[in-house]
Design an enzyme around this catalytic site. Structure first.
Site, PDB file in Angstrom:
ATOM      1  N   TRP A 114       0.895  -1.154   0.172  1.00 27.47           N
ATOM      2  CA  TRP A 114       0.021   0.170  -0.173  1.00 27.47           C
ATOM      3  C   TRP A 114       1.106   1.527  -0.171  1.00 27.47           C
ATOM      4  O   TRP A 114       1.581   1.263   0.457  1.00 27.47           O
ATOM      5  CB  TRP A 114      -0.906  -0.091   1.205  1.00 27.47           C
ATOM      6  CG  TRP A 114      -1.088   1.502   1.505  1.00 27.47           C
ATOM      7  CD1 TRP A 114      -0.846   2.251   2.314  1.00 27.47           C
ATOM      8  CD2 TRP A 114      -2.916   2.228   1.404  1.00 27.47           C
ATOM      9  NE1 TRP A 114      -1.808   3.315   2.897  1.00 27.47           N
ATOM     10  CE2 TRP A 114      -3.433   3.249   1.768  1.00 27.47           C
ATOM     11  CE3 TRP A 114      -3.671   1.806   0.432  1.00 27.47           C
ATOM     12  CZ2 TRP A 114      -3.730   4.125   1.758  1.00 27.47           C
ATOM     13  CZ3 TRP A 114      -4.555   2.432   0.520  1.00 27.47           C
ATOM     14  CH2 TRP A 114      -4.538   3.552   0.811  1.00 27.47           C
ATOM     15  N   ASP A 133       3.604  -5.413   3.901  1.00 26.62           N
ATOM     16  CA  ASP A 133       3.130  -6.415   5.122  1.00 26.62           C
ATOM     17  C   ASP A 133       4.092  -7.401   4.687  1.00 26.62           C
ATOM     18  O   ASP A 133       4.508  -7.474   4.200  1.00 26.62           O
ATOM     19  CB  ASP A 133       1.949  -6.816   4.700  1.00 26.62           C
ATOM     20  CG  ASP A 133       0.637  -6.175   5.367  1.00 26.62           C
ATOM     21  OD1 ASP A 133       1.469  -4.367   5.561  1.00 26.62           O
ATOM     22  OD2 ASP A 133      -0.416  -5.579   4.524  1.00 26.62           O
TER      23      ASP A 133
END
Lengths: 190, 129
Positions: A114, A133
């Protein structure tokens, strides 16, 4: 009214007009203005104008600071208010044995991320930050007090999923199990 | 960073990869492949009408810059030579008209094949790469 008295009044009026309109009077006022000129830019109005002017001609105008940007700090990367964390949603990997760019042992970085844009208060410039992540391991149990973050700069509601950071960005990994999030600088914005 | 690359990175690069490659099974690879859409008129239209492109949070001129970075900055060996009429950069005007007609079908692979069907094999060399 005697002629002498009216002459006196007339003379006074003419002298006043002459004083106001003479070249000498104009010069004396103009000289006064020249002396005062260096002081004029120091008046509060001029300073207020200078304060709102962009730092350089190349600087782009931008809106007011977000709540996050007003409170961001640049010294502790393992805290939610660290400047790079303006759009992070998750647990800081630095609190889990990893770092700003690295996953803790046993966790795997996702190939997808992101991307946010955060303002660095030290240099006043905005940077693209990739929140990547770390996956494939059960959720990190962070020991720090300020490690679980939910910053929302530039985020939209989940019905625009590409612009929502509540989603686990582990797709592309063997496991969708979320462990923590890194925050790498990937470029200067603009 | 050039504006087109910045907007690509911010709005597209998270999934597609900062250099156009990420999760190959889930997200289409752009690097050395995406330029093939410049082989045909239908291919150009298809790319802009993809929902994530047509509905992107960018005005027409910005979206044109991002797409042109994607095509010419990431497309690499798949970009047709400039002599090909359809291999020109996107303009805001072209983007504006196309994004008013976003794709509504879900069979995107089928539409993609149809959009590229009229092209010659040599121009499409990058697609299979």
């Amino acid at each position: 009214m005697s002629d002498g008295r009216s002459d006196g009044v007339g003379e006074k009026i003419v002298r006043q007009i002459a004083r106001r309109s003479s070249r000498r009077g104009f010069l004396s006022r103009f000289a006064g203005l020249l002396v005062a000129a260096p002081v004029i830019p120091l008046l509060p109005v001029a300073r207020a104008g200078a304060a709102t002017r962009p730092a350089s001609p190349a600087a782009k105008p931008r809106g007011p600071l977000t709540d996050f940007e007003r409170n961001a700090q640049t010294s502790d990367p393992n805290s939610c208010d660290y400047w790079r964390h303006c759009a992070i949603d998750g647990i800081i990997c630095g609190c889990c044995g990893g770092g700003p760019h690295t996953c803790p042992p046993g966790a795997e970085p996702s190939p997808t991320s992101w991307v946010g844009t955060c303002l660095n208060p030290d240099d006043g410039r905005s940077y693209l930050i990739a929140y990547r992540d770390c996956c494939g391991k059960t959720g990190c149990v962070a020991t720090g007090e300020n490690c679980f973050c939910n910053s929302q700069d530039r985020e939209l509601p989940v019905y625009r999923p590409q612009t929502n950071n509540d989603i686990i960005w582990c797709f592309g990994n063997a496991s969708m199990e979320y462990h923590c999030s890194t925050a790498a600088v990937v470029g200067l914005a603009g | 960073m050039p504006r087109g690359q910045f907007h690509y990175t911010q709005s597209c690069g998270g999934c597609h990869g900062l250099l156009g490659v990420s999760a190959r099974d889930e997200v289409p690879v752009l690097r050395d492949r995406v330029g093939a859409f410049l082989c045909t008129r239908e291919g150009r239209d298809y790319v802009v009408r993809l929902p994530n492109v047509a509905f992107a949070r960018m005005d027409d001129a910005t979206l044109a810059e991002a797409l042109n970075f994607m095509m010419f900055g990431l497309g690499g060996s798949s970009v047709p030579p400039p002599s090909r009429a359809t291999a020109r950069p996107f303009t805001a005007h072209e983007i504006h008209g196309l994004r008013m007609r976003p794709l509504k079908a879900s069979d995107l692979p089928g539409l993609r094949g149809a959009a590229l069907a009229g092209s010659s094999a040599d121009c499409l060399a990058g697609v299979g790469g």
